[in-house]
Scaffold this motif. Structure first.
Motif, PDB file in Angstrom:
ATOM      1  N   THR A 187       0.848  -1.076   0.141  1.00 49.46           N
ATOM      2  CA  THR A 187       0.010  -0.022  -0.080  1.00 49.46           C
ATOM      3  C   THR A 187       0.910   1.332   0.039  1.00 49.46           C
ATOM      4  OG1 THR A 187      -1.701  -1.186   1.343  1.00 49.46           O
ATOM      5  CG2 THR A 187      -1.924   1.329   1.104  1.00 49.46           C
ATOM      6  N   PHE A 188       1.096   2.002  -1.217  1.00 49.00           N
ATOM      7  CA  PHE A 188       1.647   3.245  -1.274  1.00 49.00           C
ATOM      8  C   PHE A 188       0.606   4.305  -0.779  1.00 49.00           C
ATOM      9  CE2 PHE A 188       4.250   0.230  -3.748  1.00 49.00           C
ATOM     10  CZ  PHE A 188       5.513   0.915  -3.663  1.00 49.00           C
ATOM     11  N   ARG A 189       1.306   5.198   0.026  1.00 49.36           N
ATOM     12  CA  ARG A 189       0.337   6.152   0.636  1.00 49.36           C
ATOM     13  C   ARG A 189       1.386   7.588   0.542  1.00 49.36           C
ATOM     14  NH1 ARG A 189       0.652   4.122   6.070  1.00 49.36           N
ATOM     15  NH2 ARG A 189       2.840   3.730   6.351  1.00 49.36           N
ATOM     16  N   ALA A 190       0.766   8.787   0.564  1.00 49.24           N
ATOM     17  CA  ALA A 190       1.492  10.011   0.316  1.00 49.24           C
ATOM     18  C   ALA A 190       2.131  10.282   1.641  1.00 49.24           C
ATOM     19  CB  ALA A 190       0.224  11.237  -0.043  1.00 49.24           C
ATOM     20  N   GLY A 191       3.604  10.803   1.523  1.00 48.31           N
ATOM     21  CA  GLY A 191       4.229  11.080   2.458  1.00 48.31           C
ATOM     22  C   GLY A 191       4.590  10.265   3.383  1.00 48.31           C
ATOM     23  N   GLN A 192       4.533   8.773   3.283  1.00 49.27           N
ATOM     24  CA  GLN A 192       4.726   7.779   4.239  1.00 49.27           C
ATOM     25  C   GLN A 192       5.314   6.738   3.485  1.00 49.27           C
ATOM     26  OE1 GLN A 192       1.712   6.969   7.297  1.00 49.27           O
ATOM     27  NE2 GLN A 192       0.512   8.235   5.932  1.00 49.27           N
ATOM     28  N   ALA A 193       6.028   5.678   4.128  1.00 48.77           N
ATOM     29  CA  ALA A 193       6.471   4.545   3.522  1.00 48.77           C
ATOM     30  C   ALA A 193       5.417   3.612   3.100  1.00 48.77           C
ATOM     31  CB  ALA A 193       7.471   3.849   4.666  1.00 48.77           C
ATOM     32  N   PRO A 194       5.638   2.678   2.129  1.00 52.24           N
ATOM     33  CA  PRO A 194       4.722   1.792   1.809  1.00 52.24           C
ATOM     34  C   PRO A 194       4.435   0.890   2.704  1.00 52.24           C
ATOM     35  CG  PRO A 194       6.610   1.582   0.393  1.00 52.24           C
ATOM     36  CD  PRO A 194       6.876   2.542   1.077  1.00 52.24           C
ATOM     37  N   LEU A 195       3.207   0.345   2.879  1.00 55.35           N
ATOM     38  CA  LEU A 195       2.965  -0.731   3.684  1.00 55.35           C
ATOM     39  C   LEU A 195       2.923  -2.039   3.210  1.00 55.35           C
ATOM     40  CD1 LEU A 195      -0.125   0.691   6.142  1.00 55.35           C
ATOM     41  CD2 LEU A 195       2.031  -0.238   7.034  1.00 55.35           C
ATOM     42  N   PRO A 196       3.504  -3.030   3.499  1.00 53.28           N
ATOM     43  CA  PRO A 196       3.585  -4.430   3.208  1.00 53.28           C
ATOM     44  C   PRO A 196       2.371  -5.325   3.591  1.00 53.28           C
ATOM     45  CG  PRO A 196       5.395  -4.241   4.468  1.00 53.28           C
ATOM     46  CD  PRO A 196       4.854  -3.083   4.579  1.00 53.28           C
ATOM     47  N   HIS A 197       2.011  -6.092   2.841  1.00 53.47           N
ATOM     48  CA  HIS A 197       1.176  -7.096   3.567  1.00 53.47           C
ATOM     49  C   HIS A 197       1.710  -8.477   2.785  1.00 53.47           C
ATOM     50  CE1 HIS A 197      -1.647 -10.159   5.031  1.00 53.47           C
ATOM     51  NE2 HIS A 197      -2.080 -10.472   3.656  1.00 53.47           N
ATOM     52  N   ARG A 198       2.201  -9.306   3.508  1.00 52.31           N
ATOM     53  CA  ARG A 198       2.821 -10.578   3.057  1.00 52.31           C
ATOM     54  C   ARG A 198       1.925 -11.772   3.326  1.00 52.31           C
ATOM     55  NH1 ARG A 198       8.241  -9.486   5.982  1.00 52.31           N
ATOM     56  NH2 ARG A 198       9.204  -7.854   4.471  1.00 52.31           N
ATOM     57  N   LYS A 199       1.253 -12.476   2.117  1.00 52.77           N
ATOM     58  CA  LYS A 199       0.250 -13.555   2.168  1.00 52.77           C
ATOM     59  C   LYS A 199       0.696 -14.558   3.039  1.00 52.77           C
ATOM     60  CE  LYS A 199      -2.266 -16.156  -1.396  1.00 52.77           C
ATOM     61  NZ  LYS A 199      -2.482 -16.607  -2.649  1.00 52.77           N
ATOM     62  N   LEU A 200      -0.183 -14.965   4.137  1.00 55.72           N
ATOM     63  CA  LEU A 200      -0.057 -15.696   5.185  1.00 55.72           C
ATOM     64  C   LEU A 200       0.126 -16.956   4.712  1.00 55.72           C
ATOM     65  CD1 LEU A 200      -2.659 -14.092   7.696  1.00 55.72           C
ATOM     66  CD2 LEU A 200      -0.257 -13.617   7.525  1.00 55.72           C
ATOM     67  N   VAL A 201      -0.499 -17.631   3.852  1.00 56.51           N
ATOM     68  CA  VAL A 201      -0.619 -19.043   3.388  1.00 56.51           C
ATOM     69  C   VAL A 201      -0.759 -19.071   1.727  1.00 56.51           C
ATOM     70  CG1 VAL A 201      -1.525 -21.146   3.568  1.00 56.51           C
ATOM     71  CG2 VAL A 201      -1.942 -19.788   5.587  1.00 56.51           C
ATOM     72  N   PRO A 202       0.464 -19.154   1.379  1.00 54.93           N
ATOM     73  CA  PRO A 202       0.542 -19.623  -0.236  1.00 54.93           C
ATOM     74  C   PRO A 202      -0.537 -20.575  -0.561  1.00 54.93           C
ATOM     75  CG  PRO A 202       2.715 -18.967   0.474  1.00 54.93           C
ATOM     76  CD  PRO A 202       1.972 -19.210   1.814  1.00 54.93           C
ATOM     77  N   THR A 203      -1.128 -20.308  -1.430  1.00 52.53           N
ATOM     78  CA  THR A 203      -2.226 -21.580  -1.929  1.00 52.53           C
ATOM     79  C   THR A 203      -1.960 -22.631  -2.852  1.00 52.53           C
ATOM     80  OG1 THR A 203      -4.149 -19.799  -1.568  1.00 52.53           O
ATOM     81  CG2 THR A 203      -4.600 -21.795  -2.831  1.00 52.53           C
ATOM     82  N   HIS A 204      -2.010 -23.940  -2.340  1.00 57.27           N
ATOM     83  CA  HIS A 204      -1.745 -25.028  -2.953  1.00 57.27           C
ATOM     84  C   HIS A 204      -0.161 -25.067  -3.672  1.00 57.27           C
ATOM     85  CE1 HIS A 204      -2.892 -28.909  -4.555  1.00 57.27           C
ATOM     86  NE2 HIS A 204      -3.003 -28.295  -5.705  1.00 57.27           N
ATOM     87  N   GLY A 205      -0.066 -24.968  -5.151  1.00 60.37           N
ATOM     88  CA  GLY A 205       1.111 -25.010  -5.820  1.00 60.37           C
ATOM     89  C   GLY A 205       1.832 -24.012  -5.568  1.00 60.37           C
ATOM     90  N   GLU A 206       1.365 -22.749  -4.998  1.00 55.71           N
ATOM     91  CA  GLU A 206       2.104 -21.411  -4.820  1.00 55.71           C
ATOM     92  C   GLU A 206       3.193 -21.619  -3.584  1.00 55.71           C
ATOM     93  OE1 GLU A 206      -1.895 -18.564  -5.329  1.00 55.71           O
ATOM     94  OE2 GLU A 206      -0.860 -18.648  -3.276  1.00 55.71           O
ATOM     95  N   ARG A 207       3.100 -22.579  -2.910  1.00 53.66           N
ATOM     96  CA  ARG A 207       4.022 -23.158  -1.786  1.00 53.66           C
ATOM     97  C   ARG A 207       5.368 -23.553  -2.105  1.00 53.66           C
ATOM     98  NH1 ARG A 207      -0.584 -25.971   1.790  1.00 53.66           N
ATOM     99  NH2 ARG A 207      -2.097 -24.512   1.640  1.00 53.66           N
TER     100      ARG A 207
END
Length: 316
Positions: A119-139
């Motif tokens: 999440t990029f926002r004005a005047g602040q560092a971007p907020l990251p959200h990392r996927k908690l559980v990669p789905t199936h083959g994504e792991r």
């Protein structure tokens, strides 16, 4: 402020070649900002593209597959790292137009990849959200995120948060986000299938928030073009050529806090716009507030560990 114009950019990413894809991202953001959007959402791993070969290329999950190993190396080389200077022009654009931009990418932490929605926002560092559980083959390619990236952005008009794909079927993750009090939620999907649309609308109803369900479009030739931009790899190309031609179709939608669809994209590239009346979020809470009068804290308790988990701690 109760009125907010939002946009979903339903477009084709430039797979694998994240550096080149950033230039296209900037053009999309400029177009949406010119249309008056203050919040702009992109689908899952728009920068770098969703790793469709895991689902669509026969043999991609086989142990020691040379094509899969080559693609993993390319993603590690291209992935966003820390305060990546390649993203500075996006931050400058966000600052100049006072925007909030939610965009997914492959993020590298040491030697591992994460599916991260920034999440990029004005005047602040971007907020990251990392996927908690990669789905199936994504792991096979992504590590698990931790509670440190369950977060929301506080804006003058309200709060915005993200979840990625099948995290919308994690009831406790939803409960955590509802406690954080979202006004607008970005549901990042590779493409918004019927069940994904149902999950997005359910989230809007349950969280009494507006949901931007953002999908992407992608064809086999997009993936092959990205591979060629990085010098190509014969075994990776041979594997990718076995995928179907049409891979992602979009299907993005914007839902209100009553779960009704406000705007719906067709198949293909589209800038989906909507003007939101944010006061509706409070009105809908008269009947349901899952984190308030519709909760039973005397019966149910949820503990959320929001500490970063690095695994190794060096102490002197």
């Amino acid at each position: 402020m109760t009125k907010l114009r939002v946009a979903i950019v339903q477009a084709a990413p430039l797979p694998l070649a994240i550096g080149d894809g950033i230039a296209a991202l900037l053009n999309h953001v400029k177009e949406a900002a010119a249309a008056g959007a203050r919040v702009i959402a992109f689908g899952e791993t728009f920068l770098g593209g969703y790793p469709l070969w895991l689902d669509e290329a026969p043999g991609a999950a086989l142990w020691d597959h040379p094509g899969s190993k080559a693609l993993h190396r390319l993603l590690l080389e291209q992935a966003v790292v820390g305060a990546d200077p390649r993203l500075a022009p996006l931050q400058e654009l966000v600052d100049a137009y006072d925007l909030v931009v939610s965009v997914g990418t492959h993020e590298r932490v040491r030697g591992s990849l994460y599916n991260t929605q920034f999440t990029f926002r004005a005047g602040q560092a971007p907020l990251p959200h990392r996927k908690l559980v990669p789905t199936h083959g994504e792991r096979l390619i992504w590590a698990r995120g931790d509670g440190a990236t369950l977060n929301v952005h506080d804006a003058p008009w309200g709060r915005l948060g993200n979840l990625i794909c099948w995290e919308h079927w994690m009831p406790l993750a939803r409960a955590a986000m509802h406690r954080l009090g979202e006004t607008v939620h970005v549901a990042a999907w590779p493409t918004v299938r019927e069940t994904y649309a149902i999950a997005s609308r359910h989230y809007a109803f349950e969280g009494r928030c507006f949901v931007l369900a953002a999908g992407t479009i992608q064809q086999r030739y997009d993936v092959l073009e990205g591979l060629e931009r990085l010098g190509g790899h014969a075994e990776a190309r041979a594997m990718l050529e076995l995928m179907p031609e049409r891979l992602q179709f979009g299907g993005s939608l914007i839902a209100g806090p009553d779960a009704m669809v406000i705007a719906q994209a067709k198949a293909g590239a589209e800038l989906l716009l909507a003007d939101l009346d944010l006061s509706r979020s409070a009105e809908e809470r008269a009947a349901l507030d899952t984190d308030g009068h519709y909760s039973r804290p005397d019966i149910f308790e949820l503990r959320i560990d929001m500490r970063a988990k690095d695994g190794i701690i060096f102490e002197s």
